[in-house]
Design a protein around this motif. Structure first.
Motif, PDB file in Angstrom:
ATOM      1  N   GLU A 271      -2.797 -42.536  -6.615  1.00  0.00           N
ATOM      2  CA  GLU A 271      -2.369 -41.059  -6.106  1.00  0.00           C
ATOM      3  C   GLU A 271      -3.548 -39.986  -7.227  1.00  0.00           C
ATOM      4  OE1 GLU A 271      -2.105 -38.607  -3.723  1.00  0.00           O
ATOM      5  OE2 GLU A 271      -1.758 -40.923  -2.191  1.00  0.00           O
ATOM      6  N   GLU A 272      -2.813 -40.778  -8.210  1.00  0.00           N
ATOM      7  CA  GLU A 272      -3.565 -39.908 -10.356  1.00  0.00           C
ATOM      8  C   GLU A 272      -5.045 -40.216  -9.759  1.00  0.00           C
ATOM      9  OE1 GLU A 272      -3.201 -40.228 -14.611  1.00  0.00           O
ATOM     10  OE2 GLU A 272      -1.794 -41.299 -13.409  1.00  0.00           O
ATOM     11  N   LYS A 275      -6.359 -37.827  -7.306  1.00  0.00           N
ATOM     12  CA  LYS A 275      -7.302 -36.000  -7.737  1.00  0.00           C
ATOM     13  C   LYS A 275      -7.537 -36.261  -8.679  1.00  0.00           C
ATOM     14  CE  LYS A 275      -1.347 -35.379  -7.113  1.00  0.00           C
ATOM     15  NZ  LYS A 275      -0.681 -35.535  -8.049  1.00  0.00           N
ATOM     16  N   ALA A 276      -8.355 -37.169  -9.214  1.00  0.00           N
ATOM     17  CA  ALA A 276      -9.778 -36.358 -10.311  1.00  0.00           C
ATOM     18  C   ALA A 276     -10.437 -36.846  -9.414  1.00  0.00           C
ATOM     19  CB  ALA A 276      -9.357 -37.673 -11.478  1.00  0.00           C
ATOM     20  N   PRO A 278     -11.266 -37.600  -6.058  1.00  0.00           N
ATOM     21  CA  PRO A 278     -11.425 -37.006  -4.176  1.00  0.00           C
ATOM     22  C   PRO A 278     -12.002 -37.775  -2.982  1.00  0.00           C
ATOM     23  CG  PRO A 278     -11.109 -35.392  -5.280  1.00  0.00           C
ATOM     24  CD  PRO A 278     -11.600 -36.093  -5.711  1.00  0.00           C
ATOM     25  N   ARG A 281     -11.083 -41.112  -1.325  1.00  0.00           N
ATOM     26  CA  ARG A 281      -9.222 -41.000  -0.810  1.00  0.00           C
ATOM     27  C   ARG A 281      -9.832 -41.973   1.142  1.00  0.00           C
ATOM     28  NH1 ARG A 281      -4.682 -38.347  -0.742  1.00  0.00           N
ATOM     29  NH2 ARG A 281      -5.637 -37.091  -2.429  1.00  0.00           N
TER      30      ARG A 281
END
Length: 869
Positions: A271-272, A275-276, A278, A281
């Protein structure tokens, strides 16, 4: 003579057994040892199939035999009656799961009684009743108090059609085990877990206790599922964040060959990373929704994505890329892998696909010259996974890789980079299910008190009736009366947990409830359970090796640690019966499996009746989907329960596959009819009374010998791995000899004063020995022969070893090594007497003419060799 009317006979004896309740078991009987035989708890789907009938008939033969051998036998039956099919029926047909389940149980109980099974129905249980699932909740609470139950957010297998979580074991080839066309996806949910991992080591060590009584294949499957590995956990530093990334490896000797690192798509770090970055995903989502087994399958192409981050190898300071890949799973190790493509096949394939560096740190040794062979990374076609000589590994160069396993691990620990550890593949058991038809989890959520368990006096937490079965989501969420409750701790408002327990919870301890099924104070009395535990003989399919059997072992150990039982293992001896096979007919043109009545059989070929198309015929496991299942009730109606039981036991040993063949049923029926007529038509040749063995003729002795040989063979075949087919075959041989004796001796008037007693004794013992296999048939013949009571309560016959051996033996007589005659003599004849008889055989005397006897060699009981010059 009256005909063998199996319908009348079977109905008659089933009523008699039930009216006298002869199968009722006391928990202890003075002078008798307890013996517990059990078949796996069935799901009440509505109808028995032949596989059921085989499983239960095997157990029934064992139960009846052990009873006749003098044991106090417990043989119960019940129903694994929670589960998704009942809920699906409610959605499709508008019938409440309880009504659907009860109707199915009633029908299957009726069918079981038709087979003539010796169950103590007073001990019947059904897991869907509050009287049973109350104790699921009670055990759940006790485990929670002991720290063996917890809740956490987890990535789970989710079936979109069932709208529920599946255990890893319930995912088959990426599909839900209930319907093979629905792909399982990965979903993050708050879930309840049992800490089965606390018992990983004990579950492994317990195999020592089971190795004499369990199939080796089952123990191996469990051992592989638990998956114990010795290795090193090493901390890599994430260059971009400074965080530690622990990775577990069993090959720490290859640490200097790390050229990239990989984490699982489910890893908490993902998840971290997303975020950096995307853009990755979607790729990660695709990986997560691929079946776990498919992701790690041999030869399957591995997929991954570069995170944009790097990790630093602590032993040499090298910075390498961090990837996310589908071939790494969170349920093994730490969910992170140090990739060494030169020395790992999966890493090698991945590195080649994504053009990642390959660094050799072990060279092979030439078998002949014993010299090191230098590998060139760019020329490698496959990873080198063997042992050899360390290279490119700083101070460990020149060392054998076997020695380096220890030395590098010590180095890692001394430097504080990591530590040696043991890991298990087994992960905690997720037991939350988002459905109605299961045991409600007895947890509540209070704003003031947090998570609290329901008080004991308020158990069971019952399933509500005001629910809607729409097919969308969890029906319990639709019940306002269920969701809104009172906090048992503070008395304030609380919300009930709407998840129910995995149905494997129901079947993980039911065998203990049978021992004390009416107990309202506890799940069972320790004093009573200790009389029966462990189950002496358990019978069921090998498909349950890593689900039901592993979970039952876990529960048993937990209940032992709670002080509720004394034993370590639930099942002393396990028999995994083979599958029942039958012909399936598949139409290529219509793309469907046909019913047998749709086809015409010509020799070994089959044709569709309507079009004449030749269809594909295969012998395979019976299943509803292939329309090749056989309803045992149809067979019982046509041939009788006893014939069906006899064929099932005779056609194959219990652990082997059984190919269903109606011709075999007809043959079994003819055999029973043969015995029926032999007894009914020859009563004048059967007498009771003690046999005077001094008055026996040669023919009398031969039949007595065959009787005692058969008793020995039948008993030994049952005791040795339940080879019932051999037992029945031996009885068939005895029947043939008895019939010949009746025809050639008794009817011919050649018998002695004892011949009728012997014939009567043989037929009496045939009926006793066949009674576990064909109980109605034998009880009827037993009564017809003038006996009282039930064979279930009779004593199993014992052979007399002396009577299995013939008084006379045939000895071959040789002259210079060539057989020239034989002589039948008493087995106790002296050597001198035997030599004299041998020398006086006419054909032998011819070969002695004009020759001198040098010596006579006698091998007692076998040969006489006369050496002549």
């Amino acid at each position: 003579m009256r005909e063998y009317s199996f319908k009348e006979i079977e109905s008659k004896w089933q009523e008699k057994w039930a009216s006298k309740n002869i199968f009722k078991t006391e928990n202890s009987v003075e002078g008798k040892e307890n013996y517990y035989v059990l078949e796996m708890l069935p799901y009440p789907s509505g109808k028995l199939h032949v596989g059921h009938a085989r499983n239960y008939a095997i157990g029934d033969v064992i139960a009846r035999y052990k009873r006749m051998k003098g044991f106090n036998v417990l043989h119960p039956m019940g129903w694994d009656s929670f589960g998704l099919p009942a809920e699906n029926a409610a959605i499709q047909n508008g019938v409440h799961p309880a009504l659907w389940t009860k109707s199915n149980i009633d029908n299957m109980r009726r069918q079981l009684k038709m087979i003539g099974l010796s169950y103590d129905w007073d001990r019947e249980i059904a897991s869907y009743t509050p009287e049973y699932y109350k104790w699921n909740q009670w055990i759940f609470k006790k485990m929670y108090e002991k720290g063996l139950v917890y809740k956490k957010k987890s990535t789970v297998n989710w079936c979109p059609e069932c709208q529920t979580v599946l255990a890893n074991e319930q995912v088959e080839d990426g599909m839900c085990w209930r319907h093979s066309k629905t792909p399982v996806i990965q979903k993050d949910l708050e879930q309840w877990f049992f800490k089965i991992t606390d018992y990983s080591e004990e579950l492994l060590k317990g195999h020592e206790e089971l190795k004499e009584g369990w199939p080796e294949k089952v123990l191996t499957m469990q051992k592989n599922w638990i998956g114990k590995s010795y290795g090193t956990e090493i901390n890599f530093k994430i260059a971009e964040t400074g965080e530690n990334l622990p990775a577990f490896t069993t090959r720490i000797d290859t640490i200097y060959g790390v050229s990239y690192a990989v984490i699982a798509p489910e890893h908490p770090l993902v998840e971290e990373i997303v975020k950096a970055n995307p853009s990755i995903r979607e790729a990660i989502s695709n990986m997560k929704n691929t079946d776990m087994i498919e992701r790690t399958a041999e030869g399957k192409e591995k997929n991954g994505v570069f995170t944009g981050w790097h990790i630093i190898n602590p032993v040499n300071g090298e910075k390498v890329q961090l990837w996310i890949a589908d071939y790494v799973l969170m349920n093994y190790g730490t969910g992170a892998v140090m990739a060494v493509p030169a020395h790992d096949e999966r890493d090698f394939a991945f590195a080649k696909k994504y053009d990642l560096p390959i660094k050799v740190v072990i060279n092979p040794i030439d078998k002949e010259t014993k010299k090191e062979i230098a590998i060139v990374a760019d020329e490698m076609k496959n990873a080198f996974v063997g042992s050899g000589i360390m290279t490119n590994s700083e101070e460990f160069n020149g060392m054998t890789s076997k020695e380096a396993l220890t030395k590098v691990a010590e180095f890692i620990e001394n430097k504080g980079y990591g530590m040696r550890t043991t890991k298990y593949r087994l992960k905690d058991w997720g037991v939350s299910r988002q459905r109605y038809w299961g045991t409600p989890i007895p947890a509540l959520y209070c704003e003031k008190c947090g998570v609290v368990m329901e008080n004991d006096e308020n158990l069971p937490v019952k399933l509500p009736t005001d629910v809607e079965f729409t097919g969308n989501g969890n029906p319990l969420e639709t019940s306002e009366s269920f969701k809104h409750a009172v906090c048992p701790k503070c008395g304030g408002e609380a919300r009930r947990d709407t998840d129910t327990m995995d149905t494997f919870v129901d079947s993980s301890w039911y065998f203990l409830r049978y021992c004390d099924p009416k107990n309202t104070d506890l799940p069972f009395s320790k004093e009573i359970v200790d009389l029966w535990s462990p189950v002496d003989q358990y019978i069921g399919g090998i498909e349950h090796a890593v689900m039901h059997l592993l979970y039952s072992r876990f529960f048993h150990k937990v209940l032992r640690d709670m002080g509720l039982i004394s034993t370590n293992e639930p099942f002393k001896r396990l028999l995994t019966q083979g599958m029942v096979l039958g012909p399936s007919y598949y139409s290529v043109a219509e793309n469907r499996f046909l019913y047998p009545e749709d086809v015409t059989i010509k020799g070994e070929k089959a044709f569709l009746k309507t079009t004449g198309e030749e269809v594909v015929v295969k012998i395979e496991k019976m299943s509803k989907s292939k329309n090749n299942g056989v309803d045992p009730e149809i067979m019982i109606d046509k041939y009788g329960a006893d014939t069906t039981r006899l064929f099932i036991m005779f056609a194959a040993p219990p652990e082997k596959e059984l190919e269903w063949n109606e011709n075999g049923l007809a043959g079994a029926y003819r055999f029973l009819t043969k015995i029926w007529r032999l007894i009914f038509e020859n009563k004048e040749f059967m007498e009771n009374g003690e046999v005077n063995y001094n008055l026996l003729t040669k023919e009398d002795k031969a039949l007595v010998r065959k009787l005692h040989q058969t008793i020995k063979k039948v008993t030994e075949s049952i005791e040795a791995d339940y080879h019932f087919n051999t037992s029945i075959a031996a009885t068939m041989e005895l029947i043939n000899e008895a019939q010949d004796f009746k025809t050639n001796i008794l009817e011919a008037g050649k018998g002695s004063s004892e011949s009728k007693k012997i014939f009567g004794e043989v037929m009496k013992n045939v009926v006793i020995m066949l009674s576990p296999f064909t109980p109605h048939f034998c009880d009827e013949l037993w009564a017809e022969m003038g006996n009282e009571g039930y064979l279930y309560n009779e004593t199993w016959p014992e052979h007399v070893e002396a009577l299995t051996i013939a008084d006379e033996i045939v000895v071959a007589v040789q002259v210079n090594g060539k057989v020239r005659g034989s002589v039948e003599v008493d087995r106790n004849i002296s050597k001198e007497e035997l030599e004299e008889l041998a020398l006086n055989i006419e054909n032998v005397k011819k070969h002695l003419e004009d020759k001198t006897v040098a010596k006579v060699i006698i091998v007692p009981g076998k040969i006489v060799n006369i050496v002549v010059k």
